[in-house]
Enzyme design. Structure first.
Site, PDB file in Angstrom:
ATOM      1  N   VAL A  12       0.793  -1.227   0.000  1.00 47.14           N
ATOM      2  CA  VAL A  12       0.000   0.000   0.000  1.00 47.14           C
ATOM      3  C   VAL A  12       0.833   1.289   0.000  1.00 47.14           C
ATOM      4  O   VAL A  12       0.589   2.203  -0.794  1.00 47.14           O
ATOM      5  CB  VAL A  12      -1.048  -0.045   1.145  1.00 47.14           C
ATOM      6  CG1 VAL A  12      -0.418  -0.393   2.459  1.00 47.14           C
ATOM      7  CG2 VAL A  12      -1.800   1.245   1.267  1.00 47.14           C
ATOM      8  N   SER A 128       5.539   9.933   6.908  1.00 46.56           N
ATOM      9  CA  SER A 128       4.346   9.837   7.752  1.00 46.56           C
ATOM     10  C   SER A 128       3.100  10.261   6.984  1.00 46.56           C
ATOM     11  O   SER A 128       3.175  11.086   6.084  1.00 46.56           O
ATOM     12  CB  SER A 128       4.473  10.725   8.981  1.00 46.56           C
ATOM     13  OG  SER A 128       3.274  10.672   9.734  1.00 46.56           O
ATOM     14  N   LYS A 182      11.301  10.666  12.670  1.00 38.85           N
ATOM     15  CA  LYS A 182      10.022   9.992  12.404  1.00 38.85           C
ATOM     16  C   LYS A 182       9.600   9.166  13.621  1.00 38.85           C
ATOM     17  O   LYS A 182       8.422   9.122  13.982  1.00 38.85           O
ATOM     18  CB  LYS A 182      10.135   9.098  11.161  1.00 38.85           C
ATOM     19  CG  LYS A 182       8.957   8.130  10.940  1.00 38.85           C
ATOM     20  CD  LYS A 182       7.691   8.880  10.604  1.00 38.85           C
ATOM     21  CE  LYS A 182       6.427   8.084  10.362  1.00 38.85           C
ATOM     22  NZ  LYS A 182       6.309   6.694  10.398  1.00 38.85           N
ATOM     23  N   HIS A 185       8.295  11.475  16.186  1.00 45.51           N
ATOM     24  CA  HIS A 185       6.980  11.897  15.690  1.00 45.51           C
ATOM     25  C   HIS A 185       5.929  10.859  16.098  1.00 45.51           C
ATOM     26  O   HIS A 185       4.867  11.192  16.621  1.00 45.51           O
ATOM     27  CB  HIS A 185       7.012  12.057  14.168  1.00 45.51           C
ATOM     28  CG  HIS A 185       5.650  12.043  13.519  1.00 45.51           C
ATOM     29  ND1 HIS A 185       4.926  10.879  13.336  1.00 45.51           N
ATOM     30  CD2 HIS A 185       4.875  13.040  13.051  1.00 45.51           C
ATOM     31  CE1 HIS A 185       3.765  11.189  12.786  1.00 45.51           C
ATOM     32  NE2 HIS A 185       3.707  12.482  12.595  1.00 45.51           N
ATOM     33  N   ASN A 186       6.227   9.592  15.860  1.00 46.57           N
ATOM     34  CA  ASN A 186       5.271   8.546  16.213  1.00 46.57           C
ATOM     35  C   ASN A 186       5.062   8.465  17.726  1.00 46.57           C
ATOM     36  O   ASN A 186       3.945   8.230  18.182  1.00 46.57           O
ATOM     37  CB  ASN A 186       5.747   7.186  15.695  1.00 46.57           C
ATOM     38  CG  ASN A 186       5.534   7.029  14.203  1.00 46.57           C
ATOM     39  OD1 ASN A 186       5.467   8.016  13.480  1.00 46.57           O
ATOM     40  ND2 ASN A 186       5.438   5.805  13.740  1.00 46.57           N
ATOM     41  N   GLU A 189       2.784  11.056  18.609  1.00 45.13           N
ATOM     42  CA  GLU A 189       1.449  10.619  18.147  1.00 45.13           C
ATOM     43  C   GLU A 189       0.793   9.695  19.191  1.00 45.13           C
ATOM     44  O   GLU A 189      -0.404   9.804  19.472  1.00 45.13           O
ATOM     45  CB  GLU A 189       1.643   9.904  16.808  1.00 45.13           C
ATOM     46  CG  GLU A 189       0.436   9.311  16.158  1.00 45.13           C
ATOM     47  CD  GLU A 189       0.849   8.515  14.893  1.00 45.13           C
ATOM     48  OE1 GLU A 189       1.615   9.038  14.050  1.00 45.13           O
ATOM     49  OE2 GLU A 189       0.409   7.362  14.768  1.00 45.13           O
TER      50      GLU A 189
HETATM   51  P1  NDP Z   1       4.419  -3.856   4.468  1.00 39.95           P
HETATM   52  O1  NDP Z   1       5.165  -3.318   5.621  1.00 39.95           O
HETATM   53  O2  NDP Z   1       3.236  -4.703   4.703  1.00 39.95           O
HETATM   54  O3  NDP Z   1       5.448  -4.633   3.528  1.00 39.95           O
HETATM   55  C1  NDP Z   1       5.032  -5.342   2.386  1.00 39.95           C
HETATM   56  C2  NDP Z   1       6.040  -5.160   1.293  1.00 39.95           C
HETATM   57  O4  NDP Z   1       7.317  -5.646   1.690  1.00 39.95           O
HETATM   58  C3  NDP Z   1       5.639  -5.959   0.054  1.00 39.95           C
HETATM   59  O5  NDP Z   1       5.996  -5.220  -1.072  1.00 39.95           O
HETATM   60  C4  NDP Z   1       6.496  -7.199   0.202  1.00 39.95           C
HETATM   61  O6  NDP Z   1       6.743  -7.865  -0.996  1.00 39.95           O
HETATM   62  C5  NDP Z   1       7.765  -6.599   0.713  1.00 39.95           C
HETATM   63  N1  NDP Z   1       8.653  -7.579   1.331  1.00 39.95           N
HETATM   64  C6  NDP Z   1       8.484  -8.222   2.508  1.00 39.95           C
HETATM   65  N2  NDP Z   1       9.535  -9.028   2.742  1.00 39.95           N
HETATM   66  C7  NDP Z   1      10.381  -8.905   1.704  1.00 39.95           C
HETATM   67  C8  NDP Z   1      11.637  -9.467   1.373  1.00 39.95           C
HETATM   68  N3  NDP Z   1      12.245 -10.337   2.203  1.00 39.95           N
HETATM   69  N4  NDP Z   1      12.214  -9.106   0.226  1.00 39.95           N
HETATM   70  C9  NDP Z   1      11.615  -8.227  -0.603  1.00 39.95           C
HETATM   71  N5  NDP Z   1      10.429  -7.639  -0.347  1.00 39.95           N
HETATM   72  C10 NDP Z   1       9.822  -7.986   0.790  1.00 39.95           C
HETATM   73  O7  NDP Z   1       3.985  -2.659   3.473  1.00 39.95           O
HETATM   74  P2  NDP Z   1       3.436  -1.196   3.775  1.00 39.95           P
HETATM   75  O8  NDP Z   1       3.158  -0.646   2.437  1.00 39.95           O
HETATM   76  O9  NDP Z   1       2.385  -1.180   4.808  1.00 39.95           O
HETATM   77  O10 NDP Z   1       4.694  -0.444   4.405  1.00 39.95           O
HETATM   78  C11 NDP Z   1       5.927  -0.296   3.732  1.00 39.95           C
HETATM   79  C12 NDP Z   1       6.904   0.375   4.662  1.00 39.95           C
HETATM   80  O11 NDP Z   1       6.410   1.661   4.991  1.00 39.95           O
HETATM   81  C13 NDP Z   1       7.109  -0.350   5.978  1.00 39.95           C
HETATM   82  O12 NDP Z   1       8.453  -0.230   6.389  1.00 39.95           O
HETATM   83  C14 NDP Z   1       6.214   0.383   6.931  1.00 39.95           C
HETATM   84  O13 NDP Z   1       6.640   0.287   8.274  1.00 39.95           O
HETATM   85  C15 NDP Z   1       6.333   1.801   6.403  1.00 39.95           C
HETATM   86  N6  NDP Z   1       5.219   2.680   6.703  1.00 39.95           N
HETATM   87  C16 NDP Z   1       3.939   2.234   6.649  1.00 39.95           C
HETATM   88  C17 NDP Z   1       2.885   3.072   6.938  1.00 39.95           C
HETATM   89  C18 NDP Z   1       1.494   2.589   6.841  1.00 39.95           C
HETATM   90  O14 NDP Z   1       0.587   3.385   7.164  1.00 39.95           O
HETATM   91  N7  NDP Z   1       1.248   1.372   6.430  1.00 39.95           N
HETATM   92  C19 NDP Z   1       3.118   4.486   7.298  1.00 39.95           C
HETATM   93  C20 NDP Z   1       4.472   4.869   7.238  1.00 39.95           C
HETATM   94  C21 NDP Z   1       5.467   3.989   6.972  1.00 39.95           C
HETATM   95  P3  NDP Z   1       5.709  -9.018  -1.496  1.00 39.95           P
HETATM   96  O15 NDP Z   1       4.603  -8.292  -2.179  1.00 39.95           O
HETATM   97  O16 NDP Z   1       6.530  -9.819  -2.435  1.00 39.95           O
HETATM   98  O17 NDP Z   1       5.272  -9.779  -0.297  1.00 39.95           O
END
Ligand code: NDP
Length: 481
Positions: A12, A128, A182, A185-186, A189
């Site tokens: 996402v 964020s 960040k 910030h959290n 929050e």
């Molecule tokens: P996720 O944290 O759920 O991560 C999923 C993604 O990581 C997918 O693209 C997945 O690939 C990939 N992935 C997982 N393991 C591996 C691996 N070993 N090698 C390669 N790719 C891998 O996704 P989000 O979009 O929620 O978050 C992305 C980042 O942003 C995270 O670090 C999160 O903490 C940060 N973040 C999230 C927020 C939110 O509101 N969700 C807000 C701010 C920051 P695949 O599709 O192949 O499984």
């Protein structure tokens, strides 16, 4: 044509940032471990801009303009290390890897050092605003070398939220500074949400408001000094009715708060630095208490016969309206304390790691895009602009006046909470902090005496310099160390 930037990790957050970049006219290379996410993005949103999909990391890296810019948006931790390794192997000196995930700042410090030794730039960018922010303009906190910011700054600034014509993105400092900022910030929050939760609970448990009435109060508060995204969505959540039961949704949600770790990281760092961030710590612990199901179930019978039963029993003549106004003051004052503490932690982290953080700029880039976005942050920015060396936000004339005007109400609310047995750890510990920092004398004098008694840890005296020890087990005469 080659891509201006690439995004790998298209869950996402990554997908939305990639779309945001493309919508701003950048050509964006796309990659994801499982190809299906690339295909999905291309099918659903491929027409929104220029994308270059790729099936492998090598193809992805080859599709980038030099110096190459690759933004990683994968799960924090081992996944990030794995992706960095693959990228670094395919990249060349001068290229830039940006980690936009929620990495722990010490991981970012380690990664930056390792990549620097290989001639690559590593930018740890705190992002964020959740998925909506990622798509429409997040607050971005990039840390890394000043040189790397020249390459990535304009790109990141172009997709960030904009407030009063300025992007909510600025160069933060070297190595882990962006992720540190960040993280704090959290943490802030967490504190903010805990205080809002306490205000809601007092409105309903002490003042007898329904969830809908509380929603209206928050909506009203959103046009005053508390105006913020969190207050706005509090009103939305409280005003929402569960379709299945017809009850307010908040009443059918299990009261156990989850946490992913950034609040805990903030408190751990604060403990290491010796910064009292009681507001954030109380919020982290309050979530832990809420999630302690067995403890809570086993504690249901604990006494309460001593409790008052109504507001008027505690403060005769108090009406609901005036008490709700008191809650507003308590919330505002506690919030000022929590932010003051959070900024103290940022200042301490900056000193510890040599980041030279510009505190006023941090408040400025949090005014839009992020979860704690609020008018209030403009005041913080102004406070540091007026005095960059401000020892505490509580000493800025505006905030000092705000807290002093709120203090009587704040004390009434904490009293009511204690007498009715409504837990208000955020409000009460913020008040205790306020009273501690303004106290002429603290019981620390006795603690020093005790430490000297059992451990010969020595103490200082108010009337002369030096370190002293009383020979407690001997003739109790004092010696100077
Ligand atoms: P996720 O944290 O759920 O991560 C999923 C993604 O990581 C997918 O693209 C997945 O690939 C990939 N992935 C997982 N393991 C591996 C691996 N070993 N090698 C390669 N790719 C891998 O996704 P989000 O979009 O929620 O978050 C992305 C980042 O942003 C995270 O670090 C999160 O903490 C940060 N973040 C999230 C927020 C939110 O509101 N969700 C807000 C701010 C920051 P695949 O599709 O192949 O499984």
């Amino acid at each position: 044509a080659l891509a201006d930037i690439g995004v790998t990790g298209l869950a996402v957050m990554g997908a939305n940032i990639a779309r945001n970049l493309a919508r701003h006219g950048h050509t964006v290379a796309l990659h994801n471990r499982s190809a299906s996410r690339v295909d999905e993005l291309m099918t659903k949103h491929g027409s929104e801009g220029n994308f270059i999909p790729s099936a492998s990391i090598t193809e992805f890296v080859a599709s980038l303009k030099r110096p190459r810019r690759a933004l990683i948006m994968v799960q924090a931790g081992a996944a990030t290390d794995a992706v960095i390794e693959q990228l670094a192997d395919a990249m060349e000196p001068g290229d830039i890897i940006i980690d936009g995930g929620n990495a722990l700042y010490t991981d970012t410090q380690r990664r930056e050092k390792a990549l620097r030794e290989r001639g690559l730039h590593f930018v740890g960018a705190g992002i964020s605003g959740g998925e909506e922010g990622a798509l429409n303009g997040p607050s971005i906190m990039p840390g890394g070398s000043a040189e790397s910011y020249e390459y990535v700054g304009p790109l990141l600034e172009s997709v960030a939220a904009v407030v009063e014509g300025a992007p909510c993105c600025t160069y933060i400092g070297t190595d882990g500074s962006g992720h540190y900022v960040k993280m704090v910030h959290n943490g802030i929050e967490y504190a903010d949400m805990q205080l809002i939760g306490e205000a809601y609970q007092l409105m309903t448990s002490a003042a007898g408001l329904s969830a809908n009435e509380a929603a209206e109060v928050f909506a009203e508060w959103n046009s005053g000094v508390l105006e913020s995204y969190l207050i706005e969505i509090t009103s939305e959540v409280l005003g929402h009715t569960d379709a299945e039961t017809g009850k307010p949704l908040v009443d059918v949600i299990v009261d156990a708060a989850g946490q992913k770790g950034t609040g805990r990281w903030t408190v751990k760092s604060a403990l290491d630095l010796g910064v009292p961030v009681t507001g954030i710590a109380e919020a982290v612990f309050a979530r832990a208490v809420s999630g302690s199901r067995e403890l809570r179930a086993a504690s249901q019978g604990l006494a309460g016969a001593e409790l008052a039963t109504s507001l008027t029993e505690i403060f005769p003549g108090t009406d609901v309206e005036s008490f709700v106004a008191d809650i507003h003051s308590a919330l505002y004052a506690s919030k000022v304390v929590a932010y003051a503490q959070g900024f103290d932690q940022l200042a301490a982290g900056s000193r510890e790691y040599g980041w030279d953080l510009k505190l006023g700029d941090l408040a400025r880039i949090w005014r839009g895009g992020c979860i704690i976005r609020a008018q209030f942050l403009g005041r913080i920015s102004d406070a540091y602009a007026a005095n960059p060396q401000l020892p505490s936000l509580l000493l800025d004339p505006y905030f000092r006046d705000a807290v002093e005007s709120a203090a009587a109400s704040w004390r009434r609310v904490v009293t009511v909470a204690a007498q009715l047995g409504v837990p208000a750890p955020g409000f009460s510990s913020a008040l205790a902090y306020y009273d501690s920092v303004r106290a002429k004398r603290l019981p620390a004098a006795l603690i020093q005496g005790l430490r000297d008694y059992f451990g010969a840890h020595t103490y200082e005296r108010v009337d002369k310099p030096g370190h002293f020890h009383t020979q407690w087990s001997g003739d109790r005469s004092e010696i100077s160390n």
